[in-house]
Write a protein that holds these residues in place. Structure first.
Motif, PDB file in Angstrom:
ATOM      1  N   ALA A 484      21.683 -27.850  82.630  1.00  0.00           N
ATOM      2  CA  ALA A 484      21.043 -28.954  83.347  1.00  0.00           C
ATOM      3  C   ALA A 484      21.875 -29.379  84.547  1.00  0.00           C
ATOM      4  CB  ALA A 484      20.819 -30.131  82.407  1.00  0.00           C
ATOM      5  N   ILE A 485      23.226 -29.400  84.352  1.00  0.00           N
ATOM      6  CA  ILE A 485      24.097 -29.761  85.478  1.00  0.00           C
ATOM      7  C   ILE A 485      23.999 -28.720  86.588  1.00  0.00           C
ATOM      8  CG2 ILE A 485      26.501 -30.135  86.166  1.00  0.00           C
ATOM      9  CD1 ILE A 485      27.007 -31.184  83.323  1.00  0.00           C
ATOM     10  N   ASP A 486      23.984 -27.448  86.204  1.00  0.00           N
ATOM     11  CA  ASP A 486      23.901 -26.373  87.203  1.00  0.00           C
ATOM     12  C   ASP A 486      22.586 -26.433  87.979  1.00  0.00           C
ATOM     13  OD1 ASP A 486      25.183 -23.739  88.141  1.00  0.00           O
ATOM     14  OD2 ASP A 486      23.132 -23.121  87.646  1.00  0.00           O
ATOM     15  N   GLN A 487      21.486 -26.696  87.314  1.00  0.00           N
ATOM     16  CA  GLN A 487      20.200 -26.817  87.996  1.00  0.00           C
ATOM     17  C   GLN A 487      20.178 -28.009  88.941  1.00  0.00           C
ATOM     18  OE1 GLN A 487      17.564 -24.676  87.867  1.00  0.00           O
ATOM     19  NE2 GLN A 487      18.940 -23.343  86.703  1.00  0.00           N
ATOM     20  N   GLN A 488      20.832 -29.109  88.540  1.00  0.00           N
ATOM     21  CA  GLN A 488      20.855 -30.298  89.378  1.00  0.00           C
ATOM     22  C   GLN A 488      21.681 -30.076  90.650  1.00  0.00           C
ATOM     23  OE1 GLN A 488      19.204 -33.057  89.159  1.00  0.00           O
ATOM     24  NE2 GLN A 488      20.228 -34.092  90.887  1.00  0.00           N
ATOM     25  N   LEU A 489      22.743 -29.277  90.566  1.00  0.00           N
ATOM     26  CA  LEU A 489      23.653 -29.076  91.701  1.00  0.00           C
ATOM     27  C   LEU A 489      23.317 -27.831  92.533  1.00  0.00           C
ATOM     28  CD1 LEU A 489      27.048 -30.036  90.030  1.00  0.00           C
ATOM     29  CD2 LEU A 489      25.505 -31.457  91.379  1.00  0.00           C
ATOM     30  N   GLY A 490      22.139 -27.251  92.354  1.00  0.00           N
ATOM     31  CA  GLY A 490      21.728 -26.147  93.229  1.00  0.00           C
ATOM     32  C   GLY A 490      21.449 -24.848  92.531  1.00  0.00           C
ATOM     33  N   ALA A 491      21.610 -24.747  91.240  1.00  0.00           N
ATOM     34  CA  ALA A 491      21.322 -23.532  90.461  1.00  0.00           C
ATOM     35  C   ALA A 491      22.101 -22.331  90.990  1.00  0.00           C
ATOM     36  CB  ALA A 491      19.822 -23.242  90.446  1.00  0.00           C
ATOM     37  N   HIS A 492      23.416 -22.543  91.258  1.00  0.00           N
ATOM     38  CA  HIS A 492      24.261 -21.455  91.735  1.00  0.00           C
ATOM     39  C   HIS A 492      24.915 -20.667  90.608  1.00  0.00           C
ATOM     40  CE1 HIS A 492      23.846 -23.005  95.799  1.00  0.00           C
ATOM     41  NE2 HIS A 492      24.233 -24.215  95.386  1.00  0.00           N
ATOM     42  N   GLY A 493      24.858 -21.156  89.393  1.00  0.00           N
ATOM     43  CA  GLY A 493      25.500 -20.492  88.272  1.00  0.00           C
ATOM     44  C   GLY A 493      26.963 -20.848  88.104  1.00  0.00           C
ATOM     45  N   TRP A 494      27.427 -21.885  88.857  1.00  0.00           N
ATOM     46  CA  TRP A 494      28.839 -22.249  88.765  1.00  0.00           C
ATOM     47  C   TRP A 494      29.189 -22.834  87.401  1.00  0.00           C
ATOM     48  CZ3 TRP A 494      28.453 -25.292  93.997  1.00  0.00           C
ATOM     49  CH2 TRP A 494      28.297 -24.365  95.044  1.00  0.00           C
ATOM     50  N   PHE A 495      28.329 -23.634  86.817  1.00  0.00           N
ATOM     51  CA  PHE A 495      28.623 -24.303  85.539  1.00  0.00           C
ATOM     52  C   PHE A 495      28.274 -23.430  84.345  1.00  0.00           C
ATOM     53  CE2 PHE A 495      28.840 -27.859  88.333  1.00  0.00           C
ATOM     54  CZ  PHE A 495      29.724 -28.743  87.737  1.00  0.00           C
ATOM     55  N   THR A 496      27.441 -22.442  84.532  1.00  0.00           N
ATOM     56  CA  THR A 496      27.056 -21.586  83.406  1.00  0.00           C
ATOM     57  C   THR A 496      27.871 -20.298  83.332  1.00  0.00           C
ATOM     58  OG1 THR A 496      25.332 -20.579  84.770  1.00  0.00           O
ATOM     59  CG2 THR A 496      24.704 -22.456  83.406  1.00  0.00           C
ATOM     60  N   LYS A 497      28.424 -19.854  84.485  1.00  0.00           N
ATOM     61  CA  LYS A 497      29.116 -18.564  84.504  1.00  0.00           C
ATOM     62  C   LYS A 497      30.575 -18.678  84.955  1.00  0.00           C
ATOM     63  CE  LYS A 497      24.862 -16.051  85.619  1.00  0.00           C
ATOM     64  NZ  LYS A 497      24.189 -15.146  86.584  1.00  0.00           N
ATOM     65  N   ALA A 498      30.931 -19.639  85.756  1.00  0.00           N
ATOM     66  CA  ALA A 498      32.287 -19.689  86.322  1.00  0.00           C
ATOM     67  C   ALA A 498      32.844 -21.099  86.296  1.00  0.00           C
ATOM     68  CB  ALA A 498      32.270 -19.141  87.746  1.00  0.00           C
ATOM     69  N   LEU A 499      32.643 -21.834  85.231  1.00  0.00           N
ATOM     70  CA  LEU A 499      33.156 -23.201  85.149  1.00  0.00           C
ATOM     71  C   LEU A 499      34.677 -23.222  85.082  1.00  0.00           C
ATOM     72  CD1 LEU A 499      32.493 -26.192  84.978  1.00  0.00           C
ATOM     73  CD2 LEU A 499      32.286 -25.951  82.496  1.00  0.00           C
ATOM     74  N   GLU A 500      35.292 -22.141  84.540  1.00  0.00           N
ATOM     75  CA  GLU A 500      36.752 -22.101  84.406  1.00  0.00           C
ATOM     76  C   GLU A 500      37.447 -22.029  85.761  1.00  0.00           C
ATOM     77  OE1 GLU A 500      34.673 -20.183  82.944  1.00  0.00           O
ATOM     78  OE2 GLU A 500      34.752 -20.713  80.805  1.00  0.00           O
ATOM     79  N   LYS A 501      36.709 -21.548  86.842  1.00  0.00           N
ATOM     80  CA  LYS A 501      37.308 -21.443  88.167  1.00  0.00           C
ATOM     81  C   LYS A 501      37.384 -22.793  88.869  1.00  0.00           C
ATOM     82  CE  LYS A 501      35.884 -16.657  88.946  1.00  0.00           C
ATOM     83  NZ  LYS A 501      35.166 -15.718  89.834  1.00  0.00           N
ATOM     84  N   MET A 502      36.746 -23.821  88.281  1.00  0.00           N
ATOM     85  CA  MET A 502      36.831 -25.189  88.803  1.00  0.00           C
ATOM     86  C   MET A 502      37.521 -26.040  87.742  1.00  0.00           C
ATOM     87  SD  MET A 502      33.104 -25.625  90.680  1.00  0.00           S
ATOM     88  CE  MET A 502      32.179 -25.399  89.160  1.00  0.00           C
ATOM     89  N   PRO A 503      38.861 -26.076  87.754  1.00  0.00           N
ATOM     90  CA  PRO A 503      39.597 -26.700  86.637  1.00  0.00           C
ATOM     91  C   PRO A 503      39.338 -28.195  86.486  1.00  0.00           C
ATOM     92  CG  PRO A 503      41.065 -26.117  88.443  1.00  0.00           C
ATOM     93  CD  PRO A 503      39.754 -25.504  88.755  1.00  0.00           C
ATOM     94  N   THR A 504      39.194 -28.919  87.558  1.00  0.00           N
ATOM     95  CA  THR A 504      38.961 -30.358  87.468  1.00  0.00           C
ATOM     96  C   THR A 504      37.629 -30.652  86.785  1.00  0.00           C
ATOM     97  OG1 THR A 504      40.217 -30.644  89.516  1.00  0.00           O
ATOM     98  CG2 THR A 504      38.878 -32.493  88.780  1.00  0.00           C
ATOM     99  N   CYS A 505      36.590 -29.978  87.240  1.00  0.00           N
ATOM    100  CA  CYS A 505      35.280 -30.164  86.630  1.00  0.00           C
ATOM    101  C   CYS A 505      35.272 -29.682  85.180  1.00  0.00           C
ATOM    102  CB  CYS A 505      34.215 -29.414  87.425  1.00  0.00           C
ATOM    103  SG  CYS A 505      34.003 -30.004  89.117  1.00  0.00           S
ATOM    104  N   TRP A 506      35.988 -28.603  84.928  1.00  0.00           N
ATOM    105  CA  TRP A 506      36.002 -28.047  83.567  1.00  0.00           C
ATOM    106  C   TRP A 506      36.693 -28.990  82.603  1.00  0.00           C
ATOM    107  CZ3 TRP A 506      40.282 -25.498  80.890  1.00  0.00           C
ATOM    108  CH2 TRP A 506      39.875 -24.911  79.680  1.00  0.00           C
ATOM    109  N   ARG A 507      37.861 -29.540  82.981  1.00  0.00           N
ATOM    110  CA  ARG A 507      38.577 -30.469  82.093  1.00  0.00           C
ATOM    111  C   ARG A 507      37.776 -31.748  81.885  1.00  0.00           C
ATOM    112  NH1 ARG A 507      43.142 -28.734  85.177  1.00  0.00           N
ATOM    113  NH2 ARG A 507      42.947 -30.595  86.491  1.00  0.00           N
TER     114      ARG A 507
END
Length: 524
Positions: A484-507
């Motif tokens: 749901a977060i990924d769809q809200q922020l543009g459906a780029h797949g950042w939160f479903t496939k590469a959340l670990e590459k954004m440490p602040t958001c991931w923590r």
């Protein structure tokens, strides 16, 4: 009621298509399919203006024979002069196999659809309306390339027609006949005479004897001059370029070469038009214009300053004319008015070795360019040396240009520099490749900037993430999923496939997820 039994009489110079269209008009039939069913037994039949098919069906329901319709109301005889398939073409036109028409009649050899539109003359149309109540399509107007009426000397009106929908010409707005160039009228008269007696083409000579004497040099042919003349004829007739060199050679060398009639007629008209122009514009050599040119040539010859070629260029006559005039007036022309001394010859050779231009050398010593060229060619290896100097000058110019481009665009790659100076780059790559590769900037390995990109993205997305989660908790009370977060922020797949590459958001999301899971466990 079968209205075919009361078909109208076919008019002189009327096409078969026009005959069917006039039949439909007189009986008030709105749909052409009804006419096709009555005449041919099928709902849709294609009838060409120049070479119609189904002549046997038309003849059987009218008072005419297929032979009369074939020879008087079609261009069958004209097309037979340019094809070897006369018998096959006749069978196709009398029968109902319209698909084989283009191949048998060389219709596909034209390659220009815009010349095949239906045309009519406004004056002929008015005369037909006054005489019989409606206009019709004239066969002589439908010939390819004809843009003028040979009777009224006015321009034809073009109208888009369909071979399956029978329509008559319509003059919506009454206007004065448009004037046309003389060449188009002459071409229309030429086509009209050929349509009336197409057998005259078969009696005309073929091969090199068919070519006008202007373009013949013994047994040879001035093909380039003939192509230029045909190009001028095509521009005068306002038709596109159709006769190429290969097509022209085939028409001249190969007897009965299958070709579209318009190309053969265009060639024949070009020779006839040239003969008429020569007959109309002949003038004696003792005319006023010739006397003026003779006086100018005599004055320049007596000055002893100019060569024969210079005099011919200044006066506008041929070199032979100047030479004959000089011999008639006993003016010496074979002797050179300025002698080239050995001293002048040495100076010319010295300047040629330096690489000076031939025209500048000739102007300096008041000589012709041909005389300077003869001196240069008399020295062995001097021509090759001058070629080397020209190449060296081109190389130095290309080097300086490329060096300037590299200096002004220090951060550009090799491909970008090649695009900025493509001509110099291509010349140096062909003749000075070693210097080019040494002067170009070295290719650097591509650097990976993914980590920096993900750090920036983490900072930008974190603010949006907090706002979305806060609004979701206030409205629903539950933590939104990663999808749901990924769809809200543009459906780029950042939160479903590469959340670990954004440490602040991931923590941040992991901390909220643990908190909500603990709260949910305590409630249970």
């Amino acid at each position: 009621m079968n209205t075919v039994l009361y078909a109208p009489r076919i008019q002189p110079d009327e096409t078969i298509y026009s005959y069917l269209a006039r039949y439909q008009f007189l009986w008030g039939i709105k749909n052409s399919r009804v006419v096709s069913r009555q005449w041919f037994g099928r709902a849709s039949v294609s009838i060409n203006q120049l070479l119609p098919c189904e002549l046997q069906s038309v003849a059987s329901l009218s008072d005419y024979t297929p032979t009369l319709l074939l020879h008087k109301h079609t261009l069958f005889d004209l097309f037979c002069c340019f094809t070897k398939r006369r018998i096959e073409l006749e069978k196709v036109m009398i029968g109902n196999s319209a698909l084989a028409l283009a191949n048998r009649a060389t219709l596909a050899h034209l390659g220009c659809r815009e010349l095949a539109r239906s045309k009519f003359c406004p004056e002929c149309y008015r005369e037909d309306v006054q005489r019989m109540g409606c206009g019709y399509w004239h066969l002589s107007h439908q010939a390819t390339g004809v843009r003028a009426c040979h009777i009224h000397k006015c321009g034809l009106i073009s109208q888009e027609t369909s071979s399956r929908k029978f329509t008559l010409p319509s003059l919506v707005k009454i206007t004065e006949p448009a004037p046309v160039p003389v060449m188009q009228v002459a071409f229309a008269e030429y086509i009209s005479s050929i349509v009336k007696s197409p057998k005259s083409l078969l009696l005309s000579p073929s091969g090199i004897e068919y070519i006008h004497p202007v373009f013949r040099k013994g047994k040879n042919l001035d093909i380039r001059g003939l192509l230029h003349y045909l190009d001028a004829i095509e521009r005068g007739l306002q038709v596109p370029k159709l006769i190429t060199e290969s097509c022209l050679r085939k028409m001249i060398r190969i007897h009965n070469e299958p070709v579209h009639p318009f190309k053969g007629l265009l060639l024949g008209f070009a020779f006839k038009y040239l003969s008429n122009e020569q007959a109309n514009n002949t003038s004696s050599i003792d005319g006023c214009d010739c006397r003026v040119k003779t006086k100018r040539c005599t004055a320049l010859l007596n000055e002893h300053k100019y060569s024969l070629r210079d005099i011919s260029r200044r006066v506008g006559v041929s070199v032979g004319f100047v030479k004959q005039l000089a011999k008639r007036l006993e003016i010496p022309i074979d002797s050179r008015f300025q002698r080239i001394t050995p001293d002048i010859e040495r100076k010319i050779i010295s300047l040629a070795i330096k690489g000076d231009d031939r025209k500048a050398i000739a102007q300096q010593f008041d000589l012709s360019v041909g005389a300077v060229e003869q001196i240069i060619q008399s020295v062995k290896g001097l021509t090759t040396w001058r070629q080397y100097l020209r190449m060296l000058e081109k190389r130095n110019t290309a080097r300086s240009r490329l060096t300037e481009v590299i200096k002004n665009n220090a951060k550009c790659s090799r491909t970008q520099i090649r695009n900025l100076a493509s001509r110099e780059y291509a010349f140096l790559y062909k003749y000075d490749k070693h210097w080019l590769l040494s002067a170009l900037p070295t290719n650097s390995k591509p650097e990976y900037h993914g980590a920096i990109m993900w750090i920036k993205r983490d900072i930008q997305v974190f603010t949006q993430l907090k706002k979305f989660i806060r609004s979701a908790l206030l409205s629903g009370g539950s933590l939104p999923t990663k999808y749901a977060i990924d769809q809200q922020l543009g459906a780029h797949g950042w939160f479903t496939k590469a959340l670990e590459k954004m440490p602040t958001c991931w923590r941040y999301y992991r901390r909220l997820e643990k908190k909500f899971s603990t709260t949910k466990g305590n409630r249970t």
